[in-house]
Design an enzyme around this catalytic site. Structure first.
Site, PDB file in Angstrom:
ATOM      1  CD  GLN A   1       2.647 -13.178 -37.657  1.00  0.00           C
ATOM      2  OE1 GLN A   1       3.818 -12.961 -37.941  1.00  0.00           O
ATOM      3  NE2 GLN A   1       2.586 -13.289 -36.315  1.00  0.00           N
TER       4      GLN A   1
ATOM      5  CG  ASP B   1      14.554  -4.285 -45.883  1.00  0.00           C
ATOM      6  OD1 ASP B   1      15.190  -3.828 -46.541  1.00  0.00           O
ATOM      7  OD2 ASP B   1      13.942  -5.508 -45.410  1.00  0.00           O
TER       8      ASP B   1
ATOM      9  CE1 TYR C   1      11.248 -10.512 -47.515  1.00  0.00           C
ATOM     10  CE2 TYR C   1      10.869  -8.451 -46.731  1.00  0.00           C
ATOM     11  CZ  TYR C   1      11.588  -9.512 -46.775  1.00  0.00           C
ATOM     12  OH  TYR C   1      12.977  -9.360 -46.161  1.00  0.00           O
TER      13      TYR C   1
ATOM     14  CB  SER D   1      20.062  -9.793 -48.466  1.00  0.00           C
ATOM     15  OG  SER D   1      19.793 -10.428 -47.359  1.00  0.00           O
TER      16      SER D   1
ATOM     17  CB  SER E   1      16.001 -12.018 -37.603  1.00  0.00           C
ATOM     18  OG  SER E   1      15.149 -12.520 -38.376  1.00  0.00           O
TER      19      SER E   1
ATOM     20  CE  LYS F   1       6.394 -13.376 -29.171  1.00  0.00           C
ATOM     21  NZ  LYS F   1       5.725 -12.207 -29.933  1.00  0.00           N
TER      22      LYS F   1
ATOM     23  NE  ARG G   1       7.630 -13.476 -36.889  1.00  0.00           N
ATOM     24  CZ  ARG G   1       8.302 -12.334 -37.437  1.00  0.00           C
ATOM     25  NH1 ARG G   1       9.786 -12.585 -37.496  1.00  0.00           N
ATOM     26  NH2 ARG G   1       7.880 -11.260 -37.767  1.00  0.00           N
TER      27      ARG G   1
ATOM     28  N   GLY H   1      10.212  -6.026 -37.121  1.00  0.00           N
ATOM     29  CA  GLY H   1       9.045  -6.244 -37.595  1.00  0.00           C
ATOM     30  C   GLY H   1       8.013  -6.115 -36.561  1.00  0.00           C
TER      31      GLY H   1
END
Length: 333
Positions: free
Chosen positions: A27, A49, A54, A151, A205, A215, A227, A285
């Site tokens: 991004q 992390d 990714y 995870s 998250s 927002k 995002r 993030g």
């Protein structure tokens, strides 16, 4: 910054952890990503992390370059293995072969001799759990990782892994689930099991991909550059399930609660997950440094029980709680 023990280990990590899922290598550009890492370090964050999956490994490279020059003993670096890293049949999963090759690739991209925590990014139903845990044990014994974690594993999968980890004398100390005031799936089964076993949650998250910042307004276009507009990096897909007017209206009802506490909406959301004692850290993030500075307002915040109850009551009609939603891809018929 405040610090919490990771599981029953002696390792302490910053209760706000910086993660680069979606953002780094995808991004945002490398310079902006580095600025965010610098903002995290300036805020006292020591734990970072990432994962080999990714942005096809670019996220690890960006993070490694951003942390270059930092005193190794002063930071904790986590990464993960499972998702495809190449076109081959063995370039995925939790086989001994893939774990061995993946840790070497991650260390190379990160520019490190070892990671502090190496995590199974999902459960692999095609590989015997015994093989997976033996492979992780080999990584630890080789000095390539100090601790191991998982995870988004189900409670029974975590319990089975802990039995094997104890037999192999390997420190299984963490689980990384999605967890927020909107996504409360781990609370019923995973968190109680982990609390019993001495395993911490390092949650991702905590602000529901940005929805809990407030927002996104019901009935309004999404903000440019948010995002929800990120088609290339996949952010828009992940956030889409929350982009419903009933959810967004409920989130707006949290605005006066945050204002009364003198917190931003994002910081309130992060503080909410940190009220759970089994949570060692909330992963944030960022695409801009000011987002880091905003979220670290949550450090040390202790919500009064009645305040947390108010938040829970506001979001209860739209919060997700079904424990069956904790699952990994299963190719079996």
């Amino acid at each position: 910054m405040e610090f919490r023990h990771l599981g029953r280990s002696g390792l302490k990590i910053s209760e706000i952890t910086y993660g680069n899922w979606i953002t780094h290598g995808g991004q945002v550009e490398a310079d902006a990503a580095t600025a965010c890492v610098c903002a995290a370090l300036d805020a006292g964050i020591t734990t970072f992390d990432t994962a080999d999956g990714y942005a096809e490994g670019r996220a690890e490279q960006v993070l490694g370059k951003a942390l270059a020059g930092e005193r190794r003993g002063g930071i904790e670096v986590f990464t993960k293995v499972y998702w495809p890293t190449g076109p081959g049949a063995n370039d995925r999963g939790l086989s001994h072969k893939h774990i061995r090759e993946s840790i070497e690739g991650s260390l190379r991209r990160l520019g490190l001799d070892y990671v502090d925590l190496y995590q199974a990014h999902r459960y692999d139903y095609e590989t015997p759990l015994e093989e997976t845990m033996e492979a992780f044990a080999a990584v630890v014994r080789a000095g390539q990782a100090l601790y191991i974690g998982v995870s988004e594993w189900r409670a029974e999968e975590i319990r089975a892994a802990k039995v094997l980890a104890d037999e192999l004398h390997v420190p299984l100390v963490s689980n990384q689930p999605q967890y927020s005031a909107l996504h409360r799936v781990p609370e019923t089964e995973v968190i109680p099991t982990c609390r019993e076993l001495g395993i911490s949650q390092v949650v991702f998250s905590p602000i529901a991909q940005g929805v809990l910042t407030g927002k996104y307004l019901p009935g309004q276009p999404v903000p440019e550059g948010s995002r929800a507009t990120d088609q290339k990096g996949g952010g828009a897909g992940f956030i889409s399930r929350w982009m419903k007017d009933d959810v967004l209206e409920r989130v707006q009802n949290l605005v006066p609660i945050a204002a009364d506490l003198g917190l931003s909406m994002g910081a309130l959301a992060v503080a909410w997950v940190l009220q759970e004692e089994n949570v060692a850290a909330a992963i944030i993030g960022a695409s801009r440094p000011e987002q880091v500075r905003d979220n670290v307002q949550a450090v040390g915040v202790r919500l009064d029980p009645e305040v947390k109850t108010r938040i829970d009551e506001v979001l209860a009609p739209v919060a997700v709680t079904d424990p069956a939603l904790t699952r990994s891809p299963d190719p079996r018929p």
